[in-house]
Design an enzyme around this catalytic site. Structure first.
Site, short mmCIF file in Angstrom:
data_model
loop_
_atom_site.label_atom_id
_atom_site.label_comp_id
_atom_site.label_asym_id
_atom_site.label_seq_id
_atom_site.Cartn_x
_atom_site.Cartn_y
_atom_site.Cartn_z
N ASP A 101 0.53 -1.27 -0.15
CA ASP A 101 0.05 0.04 0.19
C ASP A 101 0.97 1.22 -0.20
O ASP A 101 1.81 1.29 0.63
CB ASP A 101 -0.78 0.00 1.58
CG ASP A 101 -2.25 0.92 1.19
OD1 ASP A 101 -2.39 1.21 0.12
OD2 ASP A 101 -2.55 1.31 2.27
C1 FPP Z 1 -1.11 -0.03 -3.93
O1 FPP Z 1 -0.79 1.39 -3.82
C2 FPP Z 1 -0.64 -0.60 -5.15
C3 FPP Z 1 -1.34 -0.81 -6.40
C4 FPP Z 1 -2.68 -0.73 -6.32
C5 FPP Z 1 -0.72 -1.30 -7.53
C6 FPP Z 1 0.60 -2.26 -7.48
C7 FPP Z 1 1.29 -2.58 -8.83
C8 FPP Z 1 2.47 -2.90 -9.15
C9 FPP Z 1 3.57 -2.55 -8.00
C10 FPP Z 1 2.85 -3.12 -10.69
C11 FPP Z 1 2.61 -4.61 -10.55
C12 FPP Z 1 3.22 -5.36 -11.81
C13 FPP Z 1 3.82 -6.47 -11.62
C14 FPP Z 1 4.49 -6.99 -12.96
C15 FPP Z 1 3.47 -7.35 -10.69
P1 FPP Z 1 -1.85 2.58 -4.22
O2 FPP Z 1 -2.10 2.61 -5.52
O3 FPP Z 1 -3.13 2.19 -3.45
O4 FPP Z 1 -1.30 3.69 -3.44
P2 FPP Z 1 -2.15 4.66 -2.34
O5 FPP Z 1 -2.20 3.81 -1.10
O6 FPP Z 1 -0.96 5.67 -2.05
O7 FPP Z 1 -3.23 5.21 -2.83
#
Ligand code: FPP
Length: 274
Positions: free
Chosen positions: A42
């Site tokens: 997160d």
């Molecule tokens: C959570 O942080 C992260 C995600 C929803 C996306 C994660 C995706 C990747 C790391 C790329 C994946 C690629 C591969 C090849 C597995 P958030 O977006 O919820 O951040 P926030 O909590 O600050 O809103």
């Protein structure tokens, strides 16, 4: 700058870090080492904003953090690593952001499949994707299948990436699959017995590829499981860090393992009492 693009001070620093981690690994190995560590990643977007990165920059940093975390887990001898990358609810985000994450996934998988940056293969890691994969865009789905096939023979560790995943969907899917097989005309698994048992459902969970997690680590200070591995986590050590996912370091993993070791005998006793 040397021919592989890494300059001398960076190389020296990396080697120093490596020796320090070797020392930590031998110290931690005196106690029990977790078999399975799962991460709720997160905080990518907040990190991107904090560091003034371009759109999607937080997720790129998040992917780099994942690769490093898998490396640290490998060094510690942790056999199963699971990352909650994208939930079914995340599809409610703006179409641009969903597209950006899918594109990033395709790009990173292409890099992994090329010989230029095949980090997971070099570590002997098999990569598996768990979730309702039919929700992925076609290019993402193709890339995922190619990566799973390309790493299928790796056996040092298993990295499961939960994508288009929620626990409730996983359980519903497993129940439906169990019923489908028991009620099939040729009764694939039923053999005249239509009673649904816990073992039947467990066999069809997306996460049946790995044992129950010993530790679930959530970053960014949240204290919720957010519909992640609810079936599998009744005896799991839950650990939260206030750091955003891309800012996680080897020290956070060390701290989590120490906490697991402190609770180990209590958790083992609870497992036997079930
Ligand atoms: C959570 O942080 C992260 C995600 C929803 C996306 C994660 C995706 C990747 C790391 C790329 C994946 C690629 C591969 C090849 C597995 P958030 O977006 O919820 O951040 P926030 O909590 O600050 O809103």
């Amino acid at each position: 700058m040397e021919k592989d693009g890494i300059n001398k001070p960076a190389r020296v620093l990396w080697r120093l870090g490596y020796f320090l981690r070797e020392l930590i690994v031998s110290t931690l190995s005196v106690g029990p080492i977790p078999t399975h560590v799962a991460f709720i990643m997160d905080g990518n977007r907040r990190y991107g904003k904090q560091q003034h990165l371009n759109q999607g920059g937080g997720h790129v940093a998040g992917y780099l953090a994942l690769k490093l975390m898998v490396l640290y887990c490998r060094e510690l001898g942790i056999k199963y690593v699971t990352a909650y990358a994208f939930s079914i609810d995340n599809f409610k985000r703006s179409p641009e952001e969903v597209r950006c994450i899918m594109d990033l996934m395709v790009e990173k998988i292409e890099q992994e499949l090329s010989q230029v940056d095949n980090t997971f293969s070099r570590m002997g890691v098999r990569v598996h994707f768990s979730g309702k994969l039919e929700l992925l865009s076609q290019p993402a789905m193709d890339a995922v299948k190619r990566l799973m096939a390309a790493t299928a023979g790796n056996s040092k560790a298993l990295l499961t990436i939960c994508f288009a995943y929620t626990s409730t969907d996983e359980i519903v899917h497993a129940v439906q699959e169990t019923c489908r097989r028991k009620l099939a005309p040729d009764q694939i698994e039923g053999k005249g017995n239509y009673v649904v048992k816990v073992e039947d459902i467990e066999k069809h969970l997306y996460m049946a590829v790995a044992p129950e997690p010993d530790i679930i680590i959530r970053t960014s200070g949240g204290h919720r499981l957010s519909n992640f591995m609810l079936w599998q986590s009744s005896n799991t050590c839950l650990i939260t860090f206030s750091q955003l996912w891309p800012a996680m370091s080897c020290w956070h993993l060390v701290w989590a393992v120490l906490k697991f070791q402190r609770n180990y005998y209590y958790l083992e006793k609870k497992k036997k009492q079930m």
